[in-house]
Every structure is written in C-alpha cells, then in structure tokens.
Design a protein around this motif. Structure first.
Motif, PDB file in Angstrom:
ATOM      1  N   ALA A 117       0.777  -1.388  -0.099  1.00 21.31           N
ATOM      2  CA  ALA A 117       0.034   0.140   0.027  1.00 21.31           C
ATOM      3  C   ALA A 117       0.781   1.183   0.105  1.00 21.31           C
ATOM      4  O   ALA A 117       0.490   2.259  -0.864  1.00 21.31           O
ATOM      5  N   LEU A 118       1.881   1.190   0.920  1.00 20.38           N
ATOM      6  CA  LEU A 118       2.724   2.476   1.022  1.00 20.38           C
ATOM      7  C   LEU A 118       3.354   2.615  -0.450  1.00 20.38           C
ATOM      8  O   LEU A 118       3.576   3.724  -0.772  1.00 20.38           O
ATOM      9  N   SER A 119       3.617   1.598  -1.082  1.00 21.85           N
ATOM     10  CA  SER A 119       4.549   1.803  -2.387  1.00 21.85           C
ATOM     11  C   SER A 119       3.530   2.435  -3.262  1.00 21.85           C
ATOM     12  O   SER A 119       3.932   3.295  -4.315  1.00 21.85           O
ATOM     13  N   VAL A 120       2.217   1.819  -3.379  1.00 15.89           N
ATOM     14  CA  VAL A 120       1.349   2.163  -4.591  1.00 15.89           C
ATOM     15  C   VAL A 120       0.634   3.653  -3.980  1.00 15.89           C
ATOM     16  O   VAL A 120       0.796   4.488  -4.922  1.00 15.89           O
ATOM     17  N   PHE A 121       0.713   4.004  -2.840  1.00 16.71           N
ATOM     18  CA  PHE A 121       0.158   5.584  -2.388  1.00 16.71           C
ATOM     19  C   PHE A 121       1.200   6.315  -2.885  1.00 16.71           C
ATOM     20  O   PHE A 121       0.999   7.306  -3.469  1.00 16.71           O
ATOM     21  N   VAL A 122       2.608   6.061  -2.645  1.00 19.46           N
ATOM     22  CA  VAL A 122       3.572   6.789  -3.160  1.00 19.46           C
ATOM     23  C   VAL A 122       3.718   7.211  -4.503  1.00 19.46           C
ATOM     24  O   VAL A 122       3.737   8.239  -5.014  1.00 19.46           O
ATOM     25  N   GLU A 123       3.667   6.262  -5.337  1.00 23.09           N
ATOM     26  CA  GLU A 123       3.735   5.958  -6.788  1.00 23.09           C
ATOM     27  C   GLU A 123       2.564   6.743  -7.519  1.00 23.09           C
ATOM     28  O   GLU A 123       2.816   7.499  -8.309  1.00 23.09           O
ATOM     29  N   GLN A 124       1.223   6.327  -6.851  1.00 19.38           N
ATOM     30  CA  GLN A 124      -0.088   6.966  -7.704  1.00 19.38           C
ATOM     31  C   GLN A 124      -0.693   8.155  -6.849  1.00 19.38           C
ATOM     32  O   GLN A 124      -1.549   8.601  -7.462  1.00 19.38           O
ATOM     33  N   ALA A 137      -5.612   8.277  -6.083  1.00 23.15           N
ATOM     34  CA  ALA A 137      -5.823   7.583  -7.492  1.00 23.15           C
ATOM     35  C   ALA A 137      -5.657   6.054  -7.243  1.00 23.15           C
ATOM     36  O   ALA A 137      -5.730   5.259  -8.079  1.00 23.15           O
ATOM     37  N   ALA A 138      -4.718   5.746  -5.858  1.00 20.41           N
ATOM     38  CA  ALA A 138      -4.553   4.210  -5.687  1.00 20.41           C
ATOM     39  C   ALA A 138      -5.866   3.472  -5.540  1.00 20.41           C
ATOM     40  O   ALA A 138      -6.862   4.005  -5.050  1.00 20.41           O
ATOM     41  N   ARG A 139      -5.779   2.254  -6.066  1.00 20.31           N
ATOM     42  CA  ARG A 139      -6.838   1.366  -6.082  1.00 20.31           C
ATOM     43  C   ARG A 139      -6.354  -0.064  -5.159  1.00 20.31           C
ATOM     44  O   ARG A 139      -5.297  -0.367  -5.272  1.00 20.31           O
ATOM     45  N   PRO A 141       3.717  10.373   6.796  1.00 17.95           N
ATOM     46  CA  PRO A 141       3.277  11.508   7.211  1.00 17.95           C
ATOM     47  C   PRO A 141       3.169  12.462   6.317  1.00 17.95           C
ATOM     48  O   PRO A 141       2.249  13.416   6.279  1.00 17.95           O
ATOM     49  N   ARG A 142       3.716  12.415   5.058  1.00 21.14           N
ATOM     50  CA  ARG A 142       3.992  13.177   3.838  1.00 21.14           C
ATOM     51  C   ARG A 142       2.614  12.921   3.276  1.00 21.14           C
ATOM     52  O   ARG A 142       1.683  13.890   2.788  1.00 21.14           O
ATOM     53  N   LEU A 143       2.142  11.932   3.154  1.00 18.54           N
ATOM     54  CA  LEU A 143       0.786  11.546   2.410  1.00 18.54           C
ATOM     55  C   LEU A 143      -0.251  11.977   3.277  1.00 18.54           C
ATOM     56  O   LEU A 143      -1.166  12.609   2.734  1.00 18.54           O
ATOM     57  N   VAL A 144      -0.226  11.937   4.644  1.00 21.79           N
ATOM     58  CA  VAL A 144      -1.363  12.584   5.585  1.00 21.79           C
ATOM     59  C   VAL A 144      -1.393  14.030   5.249  1.00 21.79           C
ATOM     60  O   VAL A 144      -2.412  14.702   5.210  1.00 21.79           O
ATOM     61  N   LEU A 145      -0.187  14.864   5.387  1.00 22.42           N
ATOM     62  CA  LEU A 145      -0.008  16.261   5.076  1.00 22.42           C
ATOM     63  C   LEU A 145      -0.722  16.596   3.667  1.00 22.42           C
ATOM     64  O   LEU A 145      -1.318  17.629   3.653  1.00 22.42           O
ATOM     65  N   THR A 146      -0.536  15.753   2.609  1.00 18.44           N
ATOM     66  CA  THR A 146      -1.159  15.828   1.303  1.00 18.44           C
ATOM     67  C   THR A 146      -2.613  15.706   1.381  1.00 18.44           C
ATOM     68  O   THR A 146      -3.351  16.446   0.727  1.00 18.44           O
ATOM     69  N   GLU A 147      -3.097  14.748   2.209  1.00 19.03           N
ATOM     70  CA  GLU A 147      -4.472  14.297   1.914  1.00 19.03           C
ATOM     71  C   GLU A 147      -5.533  14.825   3.194  1.00 19.03           C
ATOM     72  O   GLU A 147      -6.631  14.250   3.164  1.00 19.03           O
TER      73      GLU A 147
END
Length: 210
Positions: free
Chosen positions: A21-28, A32-34, A111-117
């Motif tokens: 999940a982390l890899s897909v979240f970072v990439e997509q 957008a991740a499914r 944490p970077r994903l949370v800041l973004t979303e």
C-alpha cells in the motif's frame, strides 16, 4: 505466484499489504490508488486484502501508527526516562530521533501522505492527531515541566515548544524530500539535529560563553 501466496504465513500478510500500500500510495497518490493495485503488488487477491483492511483509509491509518505513531511513542519513552536526569540531552535526543526518522523515506512517507490528503480526508487527519500529535504533546509537556523543575529551561507554553521542535523537523523533511534542498554544510542527521537543537536552546543572540 499462487503457490507462494498459499504458503505465506497469515500473520505476515498485514505487513506485506501495508508495504504494498505504501509503495502504491507513493507512486500513484492516495486518491488515485486502487485496492486491486495494492493486492496485485502484495501478491494477494482483492478479497484477501479486505480480510485485513476494509479500505484504503484503514491502510493509511495503519501506516501512520506503524511510522509516525511509533516515532511519537518512542519519543515519549525517551522523555520519560531521560528528561528527569538531563532535560537538555532529552530535547536533543528527541530532535535527533525526529530528524533521523524523517530523512528515512520509508518512515516519512506516511506523514507526507497525511499532510497531502488531510484536507480531503478529515477522518485520517483526526486519526493522525489522536495517534501522533497528542502523544507528542504529552511528551513535550513532560519535557518542558522537567526542564523547568531542573532549572534548565525557563517556563514556556508547552504547545508552542512542541511547534518550535516539530516545525523545523517537518520543514527539513519537506525541503529535503520534496525539493531535494539540503543544508550546504550539514548532511548527516546528527549534525542537522545538533544545529536545530542549538538554535532552539540558544536562539540567534550571541552567547556570553561564545
């Protein structure tokens, strides 16, 4: 692929799903991740993923607990043990711990994903606040109180101290990860942490012992 999936230990699957999940979240990107992409990356069926995590949001919450949540808990333990003996050393230790963790892409990614979303997913923001920020608040309040009791620190507002510690660490993470913008003369986490600690403890005014 199917043989490996059948032989995989069930207790290992949550971590494998979170890694995927982390890899897909970072990439997509999180939005957008499914789930099927995550399942494919983990070598599982989509249904198997749902046995462990009911949604992408649940995966991101688990990643927060695994990274930033664990970091906040470790900082709280460091303070509880170290601050009564040497508040300044404990403060420096907390900053070093944060800088070291935030320069590790695997730890800083959630944490970077949370800041973004966060603005689009208030439930995730609330989870981060409860699991990470409240723990950090307790730790810094304890550090401030122990420092005042020892005569090492002057009385300050603990929430502002938390911002003074966390803000530069988050700023360093964003400058380094998003912009590849690093300090010219300080490359190692220990050196960055020492410089931030020194600025926090002594400010910009000349010191009498300088």
């Amino acid at each position: 692929m199917s043989t490996k999936t059948r032989r995989r230990r069930p207790e290992a699957r949550p971590d494998e799903i979170l890694d995927a999940a982390l890899s897909v979240f970072v990439e997509q990107g999180f939005t957008a991740a499914r789930v099927e992409d995550i399942a494919r990356r983990a070598g599982l069926s989509k249904g198997a993923v749902y046995l462990y995590f009911p949604s992408k949001e649940a995966m991101l919450k688990a990643l927060v607990e695994q990274s930033a949540g664990a970091l906040a808990t470790a900082a709280e333990r460091l303070v509880s043990v170290g601050a009564p003996r040497d508040p300044e050393a404990a403060l420096r230790g907390v900053i070093f711990m944060m800088i070291t963790a935030m320069t590790d892409p695997d730890i800083s990614a959630a944490p970077r994903l949370v800041l973004t979303e966060a603005h689009r997913f208030p439930d995730i923001a609330a989870h981060y606040r409860d699991q990470v920020l409240e723990t950090a608040r307790r730790a810094i309040a304890t550090l401030a109180a122990d420092g005042v009791e020892a005569g090492t620190f002057r009385p300050v507002d603990a929430d502002m101290l938390m911002r003074c510690i966390g803000g530069p660490c988050l700023g360093h993470m964003m400058l380094a990860s998003a912009f590849d913008f690093h300090p010219k003369n300080l490359r190692e986490p220990v050196d960055v942490a020492d410089a931030l600690s020194d600025l926090l403890l002594h400010g910009l005014k000349p010191r009498e012992d300088a």
